[in-house]
Design a protein around this motif. Structure first.
Motif, PDB file in Angstrom:
ATOM      1  N   ARG A   1     -14.221  -0.657 -41.915  1.00 50.89           N
ATOM      2  CA  ARG A   1     -14.080  -1.555 -40.297  1.00 50.89           C
ATOM      3  C   ARG A   1     -13.588  -2.781 -40.208  1.00 50.89           C
ATOM      4  N   PHE A   2     -15.391  -3.286 -41.297  1.00 55.03           N
ATOM      5  CA  PHE A   2     -14.973  -4.825 -41.041  1.00 55.03           C
ATOM      6  C   PHE A   2     -13.713  -5.189 -41.412  1.00 55.03           C
TER       7      PHE A   2
ATOM      8  N   GLY B   1     -11.758 -10.573 -35.534  1.00 59.30           N
ATOM      9  CA  GLY B   1     -12.296 -11.504 -35.199  1.00 59.30           C
ATOM     10  C   GLY B   1     -13.408  -9.656 -34.978  1.00 59.30           C
ATOM     11  N   GLY B   2     -12.795  -8.618 -34.288  1.00 62.75           N
ATOM     12  CA  GLY B   2     -14.056  -8.263 -33.810  1.00 62.75           C
ATOM     13  C   GLY B   2     -14.004  -7.465 -32.489  1.00 62.75           C
ATOM     14  N   ILE B   3     -13.551  -8.653 -31.588  1.00 64.58           N
ATOM     15  CA  ILE B   3     -12.994  -8.412 -30.602  1.00 64.58           C
ATOM     16  C   ILE B   3     -12.858  -6.818 -29.872  1.00 64.58           C
ATOM     17  N   PHE B   4     -11.693  -6.467 -30.629  1.00 63.94           N
ATOM     18  CA  PHE B   4     -11.268  -5.002 -29.967  1.00 63.94           C
ATOM     19  C   PHE B   4     -11.326  -3.694 -31.178  1.00 63.94           C
ATOM     20  N   ASP B   5     -10.784  -2.680 -31.130  1.00 67.90           N
ATOM     21  CA  ASP B   5     -12.631  -2.085 -33.009  1.00 67.90           C
ATOM     22  C   ASP B   5     -10.789  -0.647 -32.925  1.00 67.90           C
ATOM     23  N   PRO B   6      -9.582  -1.252 -33.694  1.00 66.39           N
ATOM     24  CA  PRO B   6      -9.385  -0.383 -34.307  1.00 66.39           C
ATOM     25  C   PRO B   6      -9.375   0.417 -34.836  1.00 66.39           C
ATOM     26  N   ALA B   7     -10.470   0.243 -35.102  1.00 68.15           N
ATOM     27  CA  ALA B   7     -10.721   0.372 -36.989  1.00 68.15           C
ATOM     28  C   ALA B   7     -11.210   2.393 -36.147  1.00 68.15           C
ATOM     29  N   SER B   8     -12.487   2.657 -35.368  1.00 68.36           N
ATOM     30  CA  SER B   8     -12.434   3.797 -34.476  1.00 68.36           C
ATOM     31  C   SER B   8     -11.163   4.505 -33.875  1.00 68.36           C
TER      32      SER B   8
ATOM     33  N   TYR C   1     -15.586   5.266 -37.832  1.00 65.62           N
ATOM     34  CA  TYR C   1     -16.659   5.397 -36.789  1.00 65.62           C
ATOM     35  C   TYR C   1     -18.201   4.900 -37.302  1.00 65.62           C
ATOM     36  N   ALA C   2     -18.492   3.429 -36.527  1.00 67.91           N
ATOM     37  CA  ALA C   2     -19.214   3.020 -36.925  1.00 67.91           C
ATOM     38  C   ALA C   2     -20.611   3.988 -37.527  1.00 67.91           C
ATOM     39  N   GLU C   3     -20.838   3.117 -38.803  1.00 65.26           N
ATOM     40  CA  GLU C   3     -22.373   4.056 -39.489  1.00 65.26           C
ATOM     41  C   GLU C   3     -23.971   3.040 -39.154  1.00 65.26           C
ATOM     42  N   GLU C   4     -23.969   2.457 -38.626  1.00 66.47           N
ATOM     43  CA  GLU C   4     -24.807   1.476 -38.536  1.00 66.47           C
ATOM     44  C   GLU C   4     -26.171   1.428 -38.700  1.00 66.47           C
ATOM     45  N   THR C   5     -26.695   1.065 -39.259  1.00 69.33           N
ATOM     46  CA  THR C   5     -27.803   1.274 -40.716  1.00 69.33           C
ATOM     47  C   THR C   5     -28.588  -0.366 -40.710  1.00 69.33           C
TER      48      THR C   5
END
Length: 252
Positions: A111-112, A121-128, A133-137
């Motif tokens: 994702r990064f 730079g992360g403005i958009f989220d093409p990874a999703s 999908y984000a795996e926040e921890t």
């Protein structure tokens, strides 16, 4: 070469010191009182800090006011929030590894890479859009996985609600953040500033929900404590009192 060596040595020592401090904090976590609904032995102090935080929120963000105006237009705010969250992804990946969860670590790494390039730079989220999908921890969750007790509920100035374990995790996350370790000033300062800006802009994004808890509750402290702990337990998969914070409580 000598300068880089000194910097690396300083970082290693700093990591060791933080690890030691974190271990001491966790080992000293306050045990809950038998029969208590919440592990909140510092409630009096917590309520005082909460009152100060509410006053600050009114002053800085116009909390509770129906006519408050957004800091930034919504598309700009969302873009900056996305950038801030993207900058936190390497830390998510590291903590996933420390929790022995290889799939989320790989997902966060990909994702990064994708969002930092294709997502500008992360403005958009093409990874999703690609199914990543984000795996926040965070290190607080890492400590939970390692078996550290939650400790007492705390309310910190400005930062708001946390627990003794999560406070220790926050300290460690600030030091072992991969981007922080790999960048020097002024870039590291810019990264920290963007992350802080992202947190402030989330106050704008979720303003109505925050206002309903703080300003529409008979006891905002008790409501904030309940929601924070239930949401955190949901994130950690603790079964005792887990609720889905995104579920409509009035749905049939």
């Amino acid at each position: 070469m000598i300068g880089n060596s000194l910097i690396d040595t300083t970082r290693v020592r700093r990591l060791g010191l933080v690890a030691m401090v974190s271990a001491l904090l966790v080992s000293g976590c306050t045990r809950p009182q038998p029969g208590a609904e919440f592990n909140d032995p510092f409630e009096e102090q917590n309520r005082a800090v909460h009152a100060e935080n509410v006053a600050l929120d009114r002053t800085l963000f116009g909390g509770g006011r129906k006519d408050k105006k957004p800091f930034l237009p919504e598309p700009v705010a969302d873009g900056l929030i996305n950038v801030a969250e993207n900058l936190g992804t390497p830390s998510d990946a590291l903590n996933s590894l420390l929790q022995f969860r290889l799939k989320p670590a790989l997902t966060n790494t990909l994702r990064f890479a994708i969002n930092s390039t294709l997502g500008i730079g992360g403005i958009f989220d093409p990874a999703s859009e690609m199914g990543l999908y984000a795996e926040e921890t965070d290190f607080g969750e890492t400590l939970h996985v390692w078996g550290a007790p939650e400790g007492a509920f705390l309310v910190l100035p400005v930062m708001g609600p946390t627990t003794e374990r999560d406070l220790a995790g926050t300290v460690v996350d600030a030091v072992i953040d991969p981007l922080g370790l790999l960048t020097e000033a002024p870039e590291s300062t810019y990264i920290t500033g963007i992350k802080l800006a992202g947190k402030v802009l989330k106050r704008q994004k979720y303003g109505d929900a925050v206002d309903s808890v703080i300003y529409d509750s008979a006891d905002s402290y008790a409501q904030m404590r309940l929601i924070y702990l239930q949401n955190r337990h949901f994130e950690l998969g603790i079964e005792a009192d887990v609720i889905d914070p995104y579920e409509d409580p009035y749905a049939n």
